[in-house]
Design a protein around this motif. Structure first.
Motif, PDB file in Angstrom:
ATOM      1  N   GLU A 266      46.541  21.223  12.947  1.00  0.00           N
ATOM      2  CA  GLU A 266      45.625  20.275  12.304  1.00  0.00           C
ATOM      3  C   GLU A 266      46.093  18.838  12.515  1.00  0.00           C
ATOM      4  N   TYR A 304      45.452  25.592  25.999  1.00  0.00           N
ATOM      5  CA  TYR A 304      44.308  25.692  25.088  1.00  0.00           C
ATOM      6  C   TYR A 304      43.504  24.389  25.082  1.00  0.00           C
ATOM      7  N   CYS A 308      39.570  23.676  26.312  1.00  0.00           N
ATOM      8  CA  CYS A 308      38.545  23.101  25.438  1.00  0.00           C
ATOM      9  C   CYS A 308      38.005  21.772  25.959  1.00  0.00           C
ATOM     10  N   LEU A 370      32.089  24.169  17.175  1.00  0.00           N
ATOM     11  CA  LEU A 370      33.169  24.215  18.157  1.00  0.00           C
ATOM     12  C   LEU A 370      32.578  24.379  19.560  1.00  0.00           C
ATOM     13  N   LEU A 383      37.653  20.773  15.207  1.00  0.00           N
ATOM     14  CA  LEU A 383      38.816  21.651  15.299  1.00  0.00           C
ATOM     15  C   LEU A 383      39.834  21.313  14.218  1.00  0.00           C
ATOM     16  N   PHE A 387      41.198  24.070  11.365  1.00  0.00           N
ATOM     17  CA  PHE A 387      42.582  24.405  11.034  1.00  0.00           C
ATOM     18  C   PHE A 387      42.946  23.928   9.627  1.00  0.00           C
ATOM     19  N   ILE A 417      35.664  28.730  23.804  1.00  0.00           N
ATOM     20  CA  ILE A 417      36.442  27.978  22.814  1.00  0.00           C
ATOM     21  C   ILE A 417      36.699  28.837  21.579  1.00  0.00           C
ATOM     22  N   THR A 421      40.338  29.840  20.350  1.00  0.00           N
ATOM     23  CA  THR A 421      40.765  29.383  19.023  1.00  0.00           C
ATOM     24  C   THR A 421      41.186  30.565  18.160  1.00  0.00           C
ATOM     25  N   ASP A 422      40.409  31.637  18.214  1.00  0.00           N
ATOM     26  CA  ASP A 422      40.761  32.845  17.460  1.00  0.00           C
ATOM     27  C   ASP A 422      42.090  33.412  17.946  1.00  0.00           C
ATOM     28  N   LEU A 424      44.501  31.724  19.306  1.00  0.00           N
ATOM     29  CA  LEU A 424      45.558  30.812  18.869  1.00  0.00           C
ATOM     30  C   LEU A 424      45.971  31.119  17.432  1.00  0.00           C
TER      31      LEU A 424
END
Length: 447
Positions: A266, A304, A308, A370, A383, A387, A417, A421-422, A424
């Motif tokens: 974040e 990542y 993105c 996203l 994003l 987070f 994305i 993200t999932d 990550l």
């Protein structure tokens, strides 16, 4: 077993010469106001086993029998705490002196914040953040040699902790007048203070440059769950995470991040959103992602971000996988070229979505976008909010997640994305960076 402890209220930490009955009354009212959660905050601050707790619920259970009241003794006002668990005190009876000062700092920022909220325009909101920092006494020196923020995980491996501590040690040798700002908890937030202490001693920093501040920035919602370590001697408790993030960036000449959990991601998204905001691109600011040689955390995060954003973030950050001395030498050499000499950086523009508190709800999470069908800084803001929600539901307010039962908000966006993200988040979970000692319930779903 429980104890009764007396905690002096330190006038200078509150910024007053004498505490009157009027101010004491305001503290009493705040203690009785559930939204302030002052009792559990006081408990978290005096607890010597801070790293044993993951979320506010665990702290609330630990100190459920504690009561706090304001009394006057020998002409001074104090907090009298009854029902204090003996095992949270170093000798079962007394509070560490640094924690005593931190309690008064928390009272200053929560009970006696500066007037106004700067809620009209972006500039006025930024002005209030500066006023808040001035109110805490942080800007009293004006010119400083170097202030750098360090971000990183609350729960990290011993190797990651030692690396961050070694980085701070070498930076303290190369730049003995440097001061550090961290999120003030355990792990990476403590390591810079531990490392630089030895370097300060070797370089006679206190004799040459005066006492150094170990600066900790936190916010009211996470203070109990991630209480400041006892090395923090200048604590600021911001009302919101957004104000805290803005203060980190404006009160630093440069910054770095070490590996961490969703909170660290974040923070990184916030910094990149600021750097990529139109009008900020040409403002020089060194932001570096740093880990030991052979580490893969930031290599994977870099991959990542490339997935993105393609090349939209090129030049906004650097990844360093090297030994601590090499990185410290780089910082020392590039710091000499910095033109900014004063503590507060007014040059950056903060987009309103980075300043308005993001209220985590089922609906607000489902409203996140996203996708690449927006400017890069807008995707970064979304994003960052995603987070932030993960942190909120796992650390700040896990009761909210329980209230949802088996329901989870659906996150929408570009499929690649969403998948990345999932993955990550799952990777952070597997690495023990999200509630390593409890079964973690993922607070969202993707299709």
């Amino acid at each position: 077993m429980h104890s009764t402890v007396t905690i002096p209220i330190i006038n200078r930490q509150l910024g007053v010469t004498e505490l009157t009955e009027r101010e004491a009354g305001r503290i009493r009212t705040a203690l009785d106001t559930p939204d302030h959660r002052l009792v559990e905050i006081v408990g978290a601050l005096i607890n010597i086993h801070k790293k044993d707790y993951n979320d506010t619920r665990a702290v609330r259970v630990k100190f459920r029998d504690m009561q706090v009241r304001v009394e006057r003794k020998n002409g001074d006002y104090v907090l009298v705490c009854t029902g204090v668990p003996r095992d949270c005190l170093y000798d079962g009876e007394h509070v560490i002196e640094q924690s005593v000062e931190q309690v008064s700092s928390a009272l200053r920022d929560i009970v006696f914040p500066p007037p106004g909220s700067g809620s009209a325009t972006s500039e006025e909101r930024s002005a209030y953040v500066k006023k808040f920092v001035e109110h805490a006494g942080l800007l009293y020196r004006g010119e400083r040699g170097l202030v750098a923020f360090t971000w990183g995980g609350h729960r990290v491996s011993r190797e990651e902790y030692d690396f961050a501590k070694s980085v701070a040690y070498w930076l303290g040798l190369f730049l003995p007048d440097m001061e550090n700002i961290t999120g003030c908890g355990e792990g990476i937030m403590k390591a810079p203070f531990k490392g630089v202490q030895v370097a300060y001693g070797k370089q006679r920093t206190f004799r040459r440059f005066g006492l150094r501040d170990y600066i900790g920035f936190t916010e009211q919602g996470i203070l109990a769950a991630e209480a400041p370590n006892e090395l923090v001697n200048r604590l600021l408790v911001f009302p919101t995470i957004e104000q805290r993030m803005e203060a980190f960036i404006r009160a630093s000449h440069r910054g770095r991040a070490h590996p961490g959990g969703p909170g660290t991601i974040e923070e990184i998204m916030t910094m990149l959103a600021v750097l990529s905001t139109p009008g900020n691109e040409k403002i020089p600011f060194s932001f570096e992602l740093v880990e030991e040689s052979g580490g893969r955390y930031f290599k994977q995060l870099d991959e990542y971000l490339t997935l993105c954003f393609k090349d939209s973030l090129d030049g906004l950050y650097e990844v360093f996988c090297c030994d601590p001395q090499t990185y410290a030498r780089h910082v020392a050499e590039t710091t000499r070229k910095l033109s900014m000499r004063y503590l507060w950086n007014d040059n950056f523009f903060f987009e309103e979505r980075l300043q308005h508190p993001f209220e985590v709800t089922f609906e607000s999470m489902e409203a996140l976008d996203l996708s690449r069908d927006q400017e890069a800084f807008s995707l970064l803001i979304n994003l960052r909010r995603f987070f932030s929600a993960v942190v909120h539901l796992s650390v700040k307010d896990p009761d909210m997640l329980d209230a949802w039962g088996d329901e989870r908000p659906l996150i929408r966006g570009d499929k690649d994305i969403l998948r990345a993200t999932d993955e990550l988040v799952r990777k952070l979970e597997r690495q023990g960076r999200i509630h390593e000692d409890v079964k973690y319930a993922r607070p969202y779903r993707v299709e």
